[in-house]
Design a protein around this motif. Structure first.
Motif, PDB file in Angstrom:
ATOM      1  N   LEU A 106       5.589  -6.008  -7.281  1.00  0.00           N
ATOM      2  CA  LEU A 106       6.491  -6.577  -8.209  1.00  0.00           C
ATOM      3  C   LEU A 106       5.464  -7.220  -9.573  1.00  0.00           C
ATOM      4  CD1 LEU A 106       9.241  -8.082  -6.139  1.00  0.00           C
ATOM      5  CD2 LEU A 106       9.175  -5.956  -7.265  1.00  0.00           C
ATOM      6  N   GLN A 107       5.497  -6.534 -10.479  1.00  0.00           N
ATOM      7  CA  GLN A 107       4.605  -7.116 -11.473  1.00  0.00           C
ATOM      8  C   GLN A 107       5.213  -7.448 -12.887  1.00  0.00           C
ATOM      9  OE1 GLN A 107       1.355  -4.227 -12.781  1.00  0.00           O
ATOM     10  NE2 GLN A 107      -0.235  -5.869 -12.956  1.00  0.00           N
ATOM     11  N   LEU A 108       4.769  -8.661 -13.429  1.00  0.00           N
ATOM     12  CA  LEU A 108       5.302  -9.074 -14.682  1.00  0.00           C
ATOM     13  C   LEU A 108       4.378  -8.480 -16.091  1.00  0.00           C
ATOM     14  CD1 LEU A 108       7.510 -10.716 -16.147  1.00  0.00           C
ATOM     15  CD2 LEU A 108       5.819 -12.762 -16.342  1.00  0.00           C
ATOM     16  N   LEU A 109       4.858  -7.703 -16.658  1.00  0.00           N
ATOM     17  CA  LEU A 109       4.128  -7.165 -17.869  1.00  0.00           C
ATOM     18  C   LEU A 109       4.467  -7.655 -19.411  1.00  0.00           C
ATOM     19  CD1 LEU A 109       4.818  -3.508 -16.557  1.00  0.00           C
ATOM     20  CD2 LEU A 109       2.918  -4.751 -16.357  1.00  0.00           C
ATOM     21  N   PRO A 110       3.807  -7.811 -20.221  1.00  0.00           N
ATOM     22  CA  PRO A 110       3.846  -8.258 -21.592  1.00  0.00           C
ATOM     23  C   PRO A 110       4.461  -7.342 -22.393  1.00  0.00           C
ATOM     24  CG  PRO A 110       1.590  -7.253 -21.199  1.00  0.00           C
ATOM     25  CD  PRO A 110       2.159  -7.274 -19.990  1.00  0.00           C
ATOM     26  N   VAL A 111       5.358  -7.998 -23.090  1.00  0.00           N
ATOM     27  CA  VAL A 111       6.231  -7.406 -24.111  1.00  0.00           C
ATOM     28  C   VAL A 111       6.634  -8.379 -25.270  1.00  0.00           C
ATOM     29  CG1 VAL A 111       7.486  -5.746 -22.571  1.00  0.00           C
ATOM     30  CG2 VAL A 111       8.589  -7.950 -22.900  1.00  0.00           C
ATOM     31  N   GLN A 112       6.862  -7.749 -26.496  1.00  0.00           N
ATOM     32  CA  GLN A 112       7.250  -8.860 -27.602  1.00  0.00           C
ATOM     33  C   GLN A 112       8.662  -9.119 -27.352  1.00  0.00           C
ATOM     34  OE1 GLN A 112       5.552  -7.775 -31.561  1.00  0.00           O
ATOM     35  NE2 GLN A 112       7.499  -8.044 -32.405  1.00  0.00           N
ATOM     36  N   HIS A 113       8.829 -10.404 -27.379  1.00  0.00           N
ATOM     37  CA  HIS A 113      10.454 -11.063 -27.551  1.00  0.00           C
ATOM     38  C   HIS A 113      10.154 -12.373 -27.589  1.00  0.00           C
ATOM     39  CE1 HIS A 113      14.413 -10.316 -27.201  1.00  0.00           C
ATOM     40  NE2 HIS A 113      14.442 -11.120 -26.212  1.00  0.00           N
ATOM     41  N   TRP A 114      11.158 -13.315 -27.213  1.00  0.00           N
ATOM     42  CA  TRP A 114      11.191 -14.821 -27.287  1.00  0.00           C
ATOM     43  C   TRP A 114      11.964 -15.508 -26.206  1.00  0.00           C
ATOM     44  CZ3 TRP A 114      15.268 -17.357 -29.369  1.00  0.00           C
ATOM     45  CH2 TRP A 114      16.319 -16.658 -29.882  1.00  0.00           C
ATOM     46  N   CYS A 115      11.819 -16.639 -25.922  1.00  0.00           N
ATOM     47  CA  CYS A 115      12.709 -17.257 -24.965  1.00  0.00           C
ATOM     48  C   CYS A 115      13.342 -18.533 -25.711  1.00  0.00           C
ATOM     49  CB  CYS A 115      11.826 -17.788 -23.984  1.00  0.00           C
ATOM     50  SG  CYS A 115      11.967 -16.666 -22.476  1.00  0.00           S
ATOM     51  N   ALA A 116      14.594 -19.043 -25.327  1.00  0.00           N
ATOM     52  CA  ALA A 116      15.172 -20.308 -25.669  1.00  0.00           C
ATOM     53  C   ALA A 116      16.588 -20.143 -24.993  1.00  0.00           C
ATOM     54  CB  ALA A 116      15.165 -20.331 -27.152  1.00  0.00           C
ATOM     55  N   ARG A 117      16.764 -21.742 -24.605  1.00  0.00           N
ATOM     56  CA  ARG A 117      18.282 -21.696 -24.095  1.00  0.00           C
ATOM     57  C   ARG A 117      18.904 -22.704 -25.127  1.00  0.00           C
ATOM     58  NH1 ARG A 117      20.038 -18.920 -19.677  1.00  0.00           N
ATOM     59  NH2 ARG A 117      21.503 -20.567 -18.863  1.00  0.00           N
ATOM     60  N   GLY A 118      18.129 -23.221 -25.947  1.00  0.00           N
ATOM     61  CA  GLY A 118      18.563 -24.032 -27.126  1.00  0.00           C
ATOM     62  C   GLY A 118      17.529 -23.875 -28.414  1.00  0.00           C
TER      63      GLY A 118
END
Length: 362
Positions: free
Chosen positions: A212-224
């Motif tokens: 299982l490998q995490l890969l880079p993509v263009q997005h963003w994060c936030a819960r608030g």
């Protein structure tokens, strides 16, 4: 005009959902790390909160979201008995939105589990499911692993994660981008990190012979609005002896996809989002549209692709049933067949047969 949550109330609610923090994983040698959190490799910062507020006001004055679907969103009764007993076939089942059940090498792997009625901080507000999950949570086989792409409410649902953590037979192993594992430790496991795994881009872990490998993509994060990009996001590669599978979560087109295709050698199947793409001025830096999903399949060097992230929650300005029509046009323009980039009904399962993905024949 359809009733909408007032934009100011929405921002206040989201503001209460987040809090400021520093990045305990900060590594100045990594270009996607910042002292406060993380950033994309190929996208300059944007004033996303102001853009979001502008978009919400436009929706109010223009009477959006659009009309209800003109075509029924397709569903299929799940074969829960087969899913419960399958230990040999490599399968994919669409539960809804970005929630997929992947069975391979005897493991049951669940992506971005969202089984709640709404994708919002408050259970009685926000986007409501257009139809129930294709497989009810209580009808799932025992889940061995959960993959989380990022922390938006339509991808990280706290009640669903809590119920999975308490499933009969013991918790699943939960794999998440850096920072989300710490959030889950606070909100789900009460500090117990035995089943939580935080990964950086290109990190990998193995579970019963599956990488299982995490890969880079263009997005963003936030819960608030106070925790913008304090936690990482990403896509996932699931590599078993039977299949190499890509799960996209959410992302925009970027050269990250070309890098992934080159470094991994490509995929047998890529689950790609095709919904939540209008208006483009707002969504393009974070969400692909169906034509871009066809492009993403090529960049990732995926033999086949399956559509997801449509038909479940009304999150943007295109009609809920428009993404499949747009995908059909993009597929035809690219000279692809329906098998090259296919759709699933909610609840439908496909089994890998060589390079093809076919309905069960049992």
């Amino acid at each position: 005009m359809r009733a909408l949550l007032p934009p100011l109330m929405l921002l206040i609610t989201l503001g209460l959902a987040g809090c400021a923090a520093h990045n305990p994983y900060y590594d100045p040698a990594k270009p996607h790390h910042t002292p406060e959190g993380f950033r994309n490799l190929h996208q300059p910062p944007r004033q996303l909160d102001l853009a979001f507020l502008k978009w919400q006001w436009q929706r109010v004055w223009q009477g959006l979201p659009p009309k209800p679907p003109t075509d029924p969103i397709p569903t299929q009764a799940p074969d829960v008995d087969y899913l419960a007993h399958n230990r040999t076939d490599t399968t994919i089942t669409w539960i809804g939105h970005a929630t997929l059940l992947v069975q391979t090498a005897g493991l049951n792997i669940l992506t971005d589990p969202v089984f709640s009625d709404r994708a919002f901080p408050v259970s009685f507000l926000g986007p409501k499911r257009h139809q129930p999950p294709g497989v009810p949570l209580e009808k799932l086989p025992h889940i061995d692993a959960v993959l989380i792409s990022h922390d938006h409410y339509d991808h990280l649902d706290l009640p669903s994660i809590r119920r999975l953590y308490q499933q009969e037979g013991g918790p699943p192993e939960i794999y998440a981008p850096l920072g989300i594992n710490d959030w889950l430790a606070r909100h789900v496991t009460h500090g117990d990190s035995r089943y939580l795994h935080g990964l950086d881009w290109w990190d990998s872990q193995r579970l019963a012979g599956v990488e299982l490998q995490l890969l880079p993509v263009q997005h963003w994060c936030a819960r608030g609005i106070l925790d913008r990009n304090h936690r990482l996001w990403g896509a996932w590669s699931v590599h078993s002896p039977q299949v190499r599978f890509f799960f996209g979560g959410d992302f925009a087109l970027s050269t990250d996809l070309d890098t992934i295709g080159a470094r991994t050698g490509g995929f047998d199947l890529a689950a790609l989002p095709i919904g939540a793409y209008e208006p483009r001025w707002m969504m393009k830096p974070a969400h692909i549209n169906p034509a871009e999903a066809v492009d993403a399949r090529s960049r990732l060097r995926a033999r086949r692709a399956v559509a997801m992230h449509w038909g479940t929650f009304e999150l943007s300005d295109e009609p809920l049933d428009e993404p499949p029509r747009a995908l059909a046009r993009a597929r035809q323009a690219a000279g692809l067949t329906e098998d090259d980039f296919f759709l699933l009904r909610h609840g439908e399962t496909r089994i890998r047969a060589g390079d093809d993905w076919r309905p069960p024949t049992h």
